[in-house]
Enzyme design. Structure first.
Site, PDB file in Angstrom:
ATOM      1  CB  CYS A  37       1.957  41.647 -47.882  1.00 28.03           C
ATOM      2  SG  CYS A  37       0.714  42.677 -47.107  1.00 28.03           S
TER       3      CYS A  37
ATOM      4  CG  HIS B  61      -0.803  37.581 -47.903  1.00 23.70           C
ATOM      5  ND1 HIS B  61       0.331  37.534 -47.120  1.00 23.70           N
ATOM      6  CD2 HIS B  61      -1.382  38.768 -47.644  1.00 23.70           C
ATOM      7  CE1 HIS B  61       0.423  38.642 -46.411  1.00 23.70           C
ATOM      8  NE2 HIS B  61      -0.599  39.407 -46.708  1.00 23.70           N
TER       9      HIS B  61
ATOM     10  CD  GLU C 108       1.689  34.331 -47.895  1.00 26.35           C
ATOM     11  OE1 GLU C 108       1.776  34.625 -49.098  1.00 26.35           O
ATOM     12  OE2 GLU C 108       1.673  35.203 -47.002  1.00 26.35           O
TER      13      GLU C 108
ATOM     14  N   GLY D 286       5.000  10.386 -29.180  1.00 25.95           N
ATOM     15  CA  GLY D 286       4.527  11.302 -30.226  1.00 25.95           C
ATOM     16  C   GLY D 286       5.322  11.126 -31.506  1.00 25.95           C
TER      17      GLY D 286
END
Ligand code: XMP
Length: 537
Positions: free
Chosen positions: A79, A167, A169, A223
């Site tokens: 891009c 893009h 990705e 966590g």
């Protein structure tokens, strides 16, 4: 030597996603600001230039000198990265008539170009740009076009330098991962040897050489990040690790006990501190959300530090910081998208060094490392939970009774999410398996997963500033509602409310109202982030 791809960040929101895609190719990569290329680093095998919120004509646009990279490494501009290289070397970039946004198809492409190996006709790509390339430098070749964008992809003549205006990705570029594989593996020569196992092996060796025989302290939260960090450190230094787990009284039902038990089974040396009286008495009568957070943050530091100071031979503080936390703090456009939630460090007089073994990993990689380390699945797939715990899910002031009501309602909800199984097919099934969600594919191509595992994060909120009338048996009730929240997300920066099945919601609502004294109404939160946030306070 560990090979790496450098992703130069020009400020696009999808830069992290490029990093994730490269890692999915079992290739290590680092995301660095556009002007911080590590020229001395011998392990770099290729460079990707990201997109940007700027146009090449904006006065603030980032315009580094690329001469030292060109012809030294293979380069792929995405891009803005593609537009900037074209602009820099004599092509032309102009505002597109209308913003080119959304799906497009590569109607014309050079199938013999190594970047597009394996591409099929009309391959769908995702465009998102306001400017467009209207001429490429002399001698460069267009290698793909869409019906609206002539220079959708180009290559500099006889050079390993490519630009794509779409893009690769993002998920909607169907062959985007193939394009990145062509670049990273075929063109840059990645050996694809970055894996959870190789990460563990090299990180254990690094920890050993960093901390030697010193004692290390680690704060555990229950966590996934801090738990994986602890198991990794334990593998490296065993009993030289001391973990501290503080109960502030606003954890989930039975969580302190259950998590302590898990940690003990994992062989960790953990000090559990029940400080709930202190937190709850300091919070008494406080209704302002920021006020509550400040008290919890301050008390946490006090309790943790008091405990840490007892470990007089400690030389290091370990933290479960992961890569996105650090990339965000480098955000080059100066716009803070998400502020860091970690609680402040230890007092300086303790002179502790910092050890952050997960600092290169994305969340899904942390989970893969946890699995490789043999940790139990329920610790690895645990939803994120905010540091201040249920305090940000009880509106208004906090009391033990309100915490008890919320814990009971939340426990019913979370258990129901774990128990409810859904069958996924085709692309949905492949996506959850690729993300590491536990589940097996049947011969008919179906995968059974729990609702809990399909969701990024779920929780219950006690609307304790609200009361409504109800009727139970012959009695009129006047009690609090709870709101259920469940969101899908990949990084908590944006989130969408999860479309839970109606029969599931009906059962949970009944179970909560029938079993939790103090609740007579259940609502479901259908707000996305932005404009809402995941937590209510
Ligand atoms: P929001 O509410 O900002 O939450 O959309 C984004 C993610 O961060 C978690 N969160 C916190 N985590 N301390 C934490 O450790 C906090 O103060 C905190 N506030 C929000 C939230 O649960 C979600 O995953």
């Amino acid at each position: 030597m560990q090979q790496k791809i450098i992703i130069l960040d020009f400020g696009s929101q999808t830069t992290q996603l490029i990093g994730r895609r490269v890692r999915e190719l079992n290739t290590f990569c680092e995301i660095l600001p556009y002007n911080k290329f590590p020229y001395e680093d011998e392990s770099v095998i290729g460079v990707i230039l990201s997109g940007s919120p700027y146009s090449v004509y904006d006065p603030e646009a980032f315009k580094p000198n690329l001469d030292k990279l060109r012809n030294r490494y293979p380069i792929l501009g995405i891009c803005y990265g593609a537009q900037y290289m074209s602009h820099l070397y004599g092509g032309k970039v102009e505002p597109a008539g209308s913003r080119e946004y959304g799906r497009a198809n590569l109607c014309d492409f050079k199938s013999d170009n190594p970047l597009l190996k394996g591409f099929v006709a009309n391959s769908q790509v995702w465009m998102s740009h306001g400017d467009t390339i209207t001429a490429i430098p002399h001698g460069w070749n267009v290698i793909a076009s869409t019906d609206k964008v002539k220079y959708a992809a180009y290559q500099a003549c006889n050079e390993k330098l490519w630009g794509v205006q779409f893009h690769p990705e993002v998920f909607h570029s169907i062959q985007g991962s193939l394009l990145l594989k062509n670049f990273v593996v075929d063109i840059c020569g990645s050996r694809q040897d970055w894996s959870p196992a190789s990460f563990i092996e090299s990180t254990v060796a690094e920890i050993k050489s960093q901390v030697g025989n010193d004692r290390v302290i680690l704060g555990l939260s229950g966590g996934v990040d801090s738990s994986v960090c602890a198991v990794l450190l334990n593998k490296a230094i065993g009993s030289n690790l001391t973990c501290i787990f503080v109960d502030h009284g606003m954890l989930r039902k039975n969580e302190f006990h259950d998590v302590m038990h898990d940690y003990e089974c994992l062989g960790l040396n953990v000090v559990g501190v029940d400080a709930s009286d202190k937190f709850l008495s300091d919070l008494a009568g406080v209704t302002d959300p920021e006020g509550k957070r400040k008290i919890i943050g301050r008390d946490f530091v006090e309790v943790f530090n008091a405990e840490a100071k007892k470990i007089t031979d400690a030389r290091w503080l370990a933290q479960g910081t992961i890569y996105p936390d650090r990339i965000e703090s480098l955000n080059i456009t100066g716009k803070v998208i998400k502020s860091h939630h970690n609680v402040g460090g230890l007092p300086e007089e303790m002179h502790l060094g910092l050890c952050e073994p997960l600092k290169w990993l994305f969340k899904d990689e942390v989970r893969r490392v946890g699995r490789q380390l043999g940790m139990p699945e329920h610790l690895i797939t645990r939803h994120p939970f905010p540091g201040p715990g249920l305090a940000v899910r009880i509106l208004g002031d906090i009391t033990r009774e309100k915490v008890r009501i919320l814990q009971d309602a939340d426990d019913i909800y979370i258990q129901a999410l774990r128990d409810y199984k859904v069958k996924l097919k085709g692309e949905d099934a492949r996506k959850v398996l690729a993300a590491g969600v536990p589940g097996n594919m049947t011969d008919s191509g179906e995968v059974e997963v729990s609702l809990y595992d399909q969701i990024w994060q779920a929780g219950t909120i006690l609307l304790s500033t609200v009361r409504s009338v109800g009727v139970m048996g012959d009695e009129r009730t006047y009690e609090h509602p709870v709101a259920l929240r469940a969101v899908t997300s990949t990084d908590a920066m944006t989130a969408d409310w999860a479309h839970l099945p109606y029969d599931f919601m009906a059962k949970v609502s009944n179970d909560i109202i029938n079993h939790v004294k103090g609740v007579n109404r259940v609502c479901y939160d259908i707000s996305s982030k932005p404009p809402s946030t995941i937590e209510w306070e």
